[in-house]
Design an enzyme around this catalytic site. Sequence first.
Site, PDB file in Angstrom:
ATOM      1  N   HIS A 106     -18.099  24.812 -16.430  1.00 32.35           N
ATOM      2  CA  HIS A 106     -16.694  23.230 -16.911  1.00 32.35           C
ATOM      3  C   HIS A 106     -16.955  23.850 -18.364  1.00 32.35           C
ATOM      4  O   HIS A 106     -17.444  24.845 -19.099  1.00 32.35           O
ATOM      5  CB  HIS A 106     -17.750  22.595 -17.190  1.00 32.35           C
ATOM      6  CG  HIS A 106     -19.451  22.662 -17.241  1.00 32.35           C
ATOM      7  ND1 HIS A 106     -20.749  23.413 -16.922  1.00 32.35           N
ATOM      8  CD2 HIS A 106     -19.866  21.772 -18.758  1.00 32.35           C
ATOM      9  CE1 HIS A 106     -21.326  23.418 -17.579  1.00 32.35           C
ATOM     10  NE2 HIS A 106     -21.330  22.635 -19.100  1.00 32.35           N
ATOM     11  N   ASP A 108     -17.188  21.560 -21.911  1.00 31.30           N
ATOM     12  CA  ASP A 108     -17.804  20.458 -22.300  1.00 31.30           C
ATOM     13  C   ASP A 108     -16.717  19.379 -22.516  1.00 31.30           C
ATOM     14  O   ASP A 108     -15.887  19.317 -23.033  1.00 31.30           O
ATOM     15  CB  ASP A 108     -18.839  20.839 -23.264  1.00 31.30           C
ATOM     16  CG  ASP A 108     -19.879  21.280 -23.154  1.00 31.30           C
ATOM     17  OD1 ASP A 108     -20.610  21.254 -22.104  1.00 31.30           O
ATOM     18  OD2 ASP A 108     -20.577  21.815 -23.668  1.00 31.30           O
ATOM     19  N   HIS A 261     -18.903  27.568 -19.389  1.00 32.76           N
ATOM     20  CA  HIS A 261     -20.270  28.068 -19.255  1.00 32.76           C
ATOM     21  C   HIS A 261     -21.199  27.418 -17.972  1.00 32.76           C
ATOM     22  O   HIS A 261     -20.407  26.915 -17.248  1.00 32.76           O
ATOM     23  CB  HIS A 261     -20.830  28.145 -20.502  1.00 32.76           C
ATOM     24  CG  HIS A 261     -20.857  26.262 -20.829  1.00 32.76           C
ATOM     25  ND1 HIS A 261     -19.522  25.516 -21.330  1.00 32.76           N
ATOM     26  CD2 HIS A 261     -22.228  25.699 -20.709  1.00 32.76           C
ATOM     27  CE1 HIS A 261     -19.933  24.320 -21.692  1.00 32.76           C
ATOM     28  NE2 HIS A 261     -21.200  24.635 -21.568  1.00 32.76           N
ATOM     29  N   ARG A 276     -29.937  19.985 -27.274  1.00 30.47           N
ATOM     30  CA  ARG A 276     -27.694  20.849 -28.142  1.00 30.47           C
ATOM     31  C   ARG A 276     -27.691  19.587 -28.959  1.00 30.47           C
ATOM     32  O   ARG A 276     -27.460  18.440 -28.562  1.00 30.47           O
ATOM     33  CB  ARG A 276     -27.640  20.499 -26.175  1.00 30.47           C
ATOM     34  CG  ARG A 276     -25.374  20.731 -26.125  1.00 30.47           C
ATOM     35  CD  ARG A 276     -25.070  20.795 -25.139  1.00 30.47           C
ATOM     36  NE  ARG A 276     -24.461  19.814 -25.167  1.00 30.47           N
ATOM     37  CZ  ARG A 276     -24.020  19.112 -24.205  1.00 30.47           C
ATOM     38  NH1 ARG A 276     -22.815  20.228 -22.736  1.00 30.47           N
ATOM     39  NH2 ARG A 276     -22.509  18.085 -23.963  1.00 30.47           N
TER      40      ARG A 276
HETATM   41  C1  SIN Z   1     -24.847  22.520 -21.106  1.00 26.15           C
HETATM   42  O1  SIN Z   1     -23.727  23.006 -20.209  1.00 26.15           O
HETATM   43  O2  SIN Z   1     -23.786  22.504 -21.844  1.00 26.15           O
HETATM   44  C2  SIN Z   1     -25.738  22.962 -20.385  1.00 26.15           C
HETATM   45  C3  SIN Z   1     -25.608  24.563 -20.723  1.00 26.15           C
HETATM   46  C4  SIN Z   1     -27.412  25.054 -20.329  1.00 26.15           C
HETATM   47  O3  SIN Z   1     -28.389  24.480 -20.997  1.00 26.15           O
HETATM   48  O4  SIN Z   1     -27.558  26.384 -20.614  1.00 26.15           O
END
Ligand code: SIN
Length: 285
Positions: A106, A108, A261, A276
């Site tokens: 995805h 973000d 990612h 995050r």
């Molecule tokens: C996310 O999608 O922001 C999480 C990424 C992660 O936890 O590695």
Amino acid sequence: MAVVEEAPYRHIVVNPVAGSLGAEITGVDLSRPEEAVIAEIRRAFLEHHVVFFRDQDLSPEAQMAFGRCFGDLDTHPFVEGTQEHPEVIDIVTEPADGFNFGGGWHTDVTFLDQPDLGSILYAVEVPPYGGDTLFANQHAAYESLSGTMKELLDGLVGLHSAGPQYSAGGYSTRSQAMRTKNAEGADRVVRHPVVRTHPETGRKGLYVNRAFTIGIEGMRPDESAALLGFLFSHATREAFTCRFRWEAGSVAMWDNRSVQHYALYDYRGQRRRMRRITVSGDRPY
Ligand code: SIN
């Protein structure tokens, strides 16, 4: 429009980790960001699309201060931030969860009119093995397509929605530790170009993702399902990826205008805790 310069770095050391994207930056303390260092980190970020740091000691406040060097911070519309800082999300996987947040390819928050410019993830606690994050370069994915396919895609509009992930029953509502907000409005549909031009580098890249892109404007459902199915697979081909092995104190900062990612869930029965923040972005048009 800023051009990615090729002059040597003077304040940081930048080591690419893969042929397509990703670089590890050493020689910096992110809790004390200096202007000249930030300028070079920004340059490496634009050049490599995702940059990694190790052995950092970041409080939530220090992480936010670092993020603000790149723009305003965003608040997630459907996932609760911490009590002290709504902009900070604790991404926690408990041993009994059986899944993790972000466990699929995805970009973000593409379900927003103004999706985030970038995300900065700090590892607080990592499992003894597994829990890596994968990244895929969407410029490389676009550039490798045939001229005919590029012509077809260039004027198309993708339809994005948070509905599949955040409406009742979506994955983030099943976590033991993470709190989701009311999912009202999650089904709203927003339009973004299928091929996005990066506002700072001018490079074109694919801008559809399996988690949030639900169709292509003007196409029948079977037509857009076929085209999106191809694009979702193509966009994440191994040649366009890199993979980051986390340690406590590692930081990844990725450009949501350039990459997708995937947080790999291969550490069943273990705990993983990340923190995050996200930097606000512009409308993709
Ligand atoms: C996310 O999608 O922001 C999480 C990424 C992660 O936890 O590695």
